[in-house]
Write a protein that holds these residues in place. Structure first.
Motif, short mmCIF file in Angstrom:
data_model
loop_
_atom_site.label_atom_id
_atom_site.label_comp_id
_atom_site.label_asym_id
_atom_site.label_seq_id
_atom_site.Cartn_x
_atom_site.Cartn_y
_atom_site.Cartn_z
N TRP A 64 0.70 -1.21 -0.04
CA TRP A 64 0.00 -0.08 0.03
C TRP A 64 0.82 1.19 -0.07
CZ3 TRP A 64 -4.44 2.07 -1.39
CH2 TRP A 64 -4.71 2.87 -1.00
N ALA A 65 1.99 1.24 0.70
CA ALA A 65 2.94 2.28 0.60
C ALA A 65 3.56 2.66 -0.66
CB ALA A 65 3.95 2.23 1.95
N LYS A 66 3.78 1.62 -1.36
CA LYS A 66 4.42 1.53 -2.65
C LYS A 66 3.47 2.15 -3.66
CE LYS A 66 8.05 1.01 -5.06
NZ LYS A 66 9.26 1.52 -4.70
N ILE A 67 2.09 1.89 -3.63
CA ILE A 67 1.14 2.24 -4.35
C ILE A 67 1.02 3.66 -4.25
CG2 ILE A 67 -1.16 2.15 -5.05
CD1 ILE A 67 -1.39 -0.74 -3.98
N GLN A 68 0.88 4.15 -3.02
CA GLN A 68 0.79 5.55 -2.59
C GLN A 68 1.93 6.35 -3.01
OE1 GLN A 68 -0.08 5.32 1.76
NE2 GLN A 68 -2.08 6.07 1.15
N GLN A 69 3.17 5.85 -2.88
CA GLN A 69 4.62 6.42 -3.40
C GLN A 69 4.58 6.72 -4.65
OE1 GLN A 69 8.12 4.10 -2.51
NE2 GLN A 69 8.97 5.91 -1.26
#
Length: 386
Positions: free
Chosen positions: A274-279
């Motif tokens: 999820w952090a990668k998707i947002q980043q």
């Protein structure tokens, strides 16, 4: 008859018959691997010269362009070993077997880069031989050959040919699983120990081998004392931890350097993804946005292959897929997933199953080759390519 075809009954001699095994090595397979290796190195060199306008004077120039990112750290370790201070102190985060082998071969070649490439070349050939024979235990020769092909045209397979640990790790891990499937458990302990001395995910061999032993017990209804050789598999990790203790006085000092220099700490996969998707959309450079997209794509490919393996493959392969996928997504900073996906070799068995679906099968081949050319070309000109 293929030497390894009878192993489904698990009734085997306790040791491999190396003379017979040697006779069953597919010489054509070796030439195919060497041809792909030559073409990848040639392609990278041509791309580098076209975009940098730097002409190569000798073989050293062709090899030097691949000495990027982690590769120089292995060469530094080979030459100087682990250090307790200075800028190279961070190299404690890298496992010792590959640089140790480079150092040993360098006494013959008198060149660290050539030694690294030579080890990767020999290990990649061993990987191809072991993988073909492992797949042939359960499936047709056509599936076995196709699985090897997909491994060597996978988009990040150029790491099998350069100064990285991928080829050595795969050779040891697949060789270890082949030994387990053919009831050669002493070799399981030996090869597994070397695998855990090469990379952290060698430890995934332990649950995979335990599951394989349970599977064999269900078939034969008999306990095999040779299964105790699984206990030797963590020996490589123990050696690495002792290196940490000897150099820095802390067996887990490598974790500190991973947090400090690579911003890596433990996290659940769903948190990291999820952090990668947002980043990814927030990167200022379009190039880094595309890198983020590829990271997410390969996470999805690995997850899909892992789920599929639990329905279609032997449990030992499903555990290998699950453990590796969980490991490289369980970090606060997801990085190099396309390269890490390379070790998910059961994925190539899945690709090979599609040979009857000619359109989809060919689409996957084209995708692999196109992105192998793209990624290896970017790497050769010094761009970040996993």
């Amino acid at each position: 008859m293929n030497l390894l075809k009878k192993s489904e009954t698990i009734k085997r001699e306790p040791y491999l018959n190396f003379k017979l095994f040697y006779r069953n090595i597919d010489r054509k397979l070796i030439w195919q691997v060497l041809t792909i290796k030559f073409l990848v190195i040639l392609w990278g060199g041509i791309v580098h010269q076209v975009f940098t306008r730097h002409r190569f004077a000798n073989l050293g120039d062709w090899l030097a362009i691949w000495n990027l990112w982690d590769a120089p750290r292995y060469l530094n370790l080979a030459e100087f070993g682990y250090q307790s201070s200075g800028e190279n102190q961070v190299n404690i985060a890298f496992y010792p077997l590959y640089p140790l082998l480079i150092r040993c071969i360098e006494t013959i070649t008198n060149n660290y880069i050539v030694s690294a490439f030579l080890i990767s070349a020999l290990a990649s050939i061993a990987t191809a031989i072991f993988l073909q024979n492992l797949v042939a235990v359960d499936y047709s020769p056509k599936i076995a050959r196709s699985s090897v092909l997909f491994l060597f045209i996978f988009p990040t397979s150029y790491f099998l040919h350069i100064g990285y640990t991928e080829s050595l790790f795969l050779a040891l891990s697949i060789g270890c699983l082949l030994a387990a499937r053919t009831n050669n458990w002493r070799w399981v302990g030996f090869l597994g120990g070397l695998a855990t001395m090469t990379r952290i995910n060698g430890m995934i061999l332990i649950p995979a081998l335990i599951v394989e032993a349970i599977h064999q017990y269900r078939i034969n209804k008999r306990f095999n004392r040779s299964w105790l050789w699984i206990l030797a598999v963590p020996s490589g990790l123990i050696i690495y931890l002792l290196c940490n203790l000897w150099v820095n006085g802390n067996i887990f000092s490598f974790l500190e350097f991973q947090r400090e220099f690579w911003h890596k700490s433990s996290a659940f996969p769903w948190q990291s993804i999820w952090a990668k998707i947002q980043q990814t959309p927030r990167y200022a450079a379009y190039e880094m946005q595309m890198v983020g997209v590829q990271e997410l794509l390969f996470i999805a490919i690995g997850l899909a292959g892992t789920i599929w393996s639990w329905f279609k493959l032997r449990p030992v392969y499903s555990v290998w897929m699950t453990g590796n996928w969980w490991l490289f997504t369980s970090t606060s900073f997801i990085l190099s997933v396309p390269r890490y996906t390379l070790v998910l070799f059961p994925l190539y068995i899945g690709f090979s199953f599609l040979y009857k679906e000619r359109i989809l099968y060919n689409v996957i081949i084209v995708w692999c080759v196109v992105f192998l050319l793209l990624f290896s070309g970017l790497f050769a000109v010094g761009k970040w390519a996993f």
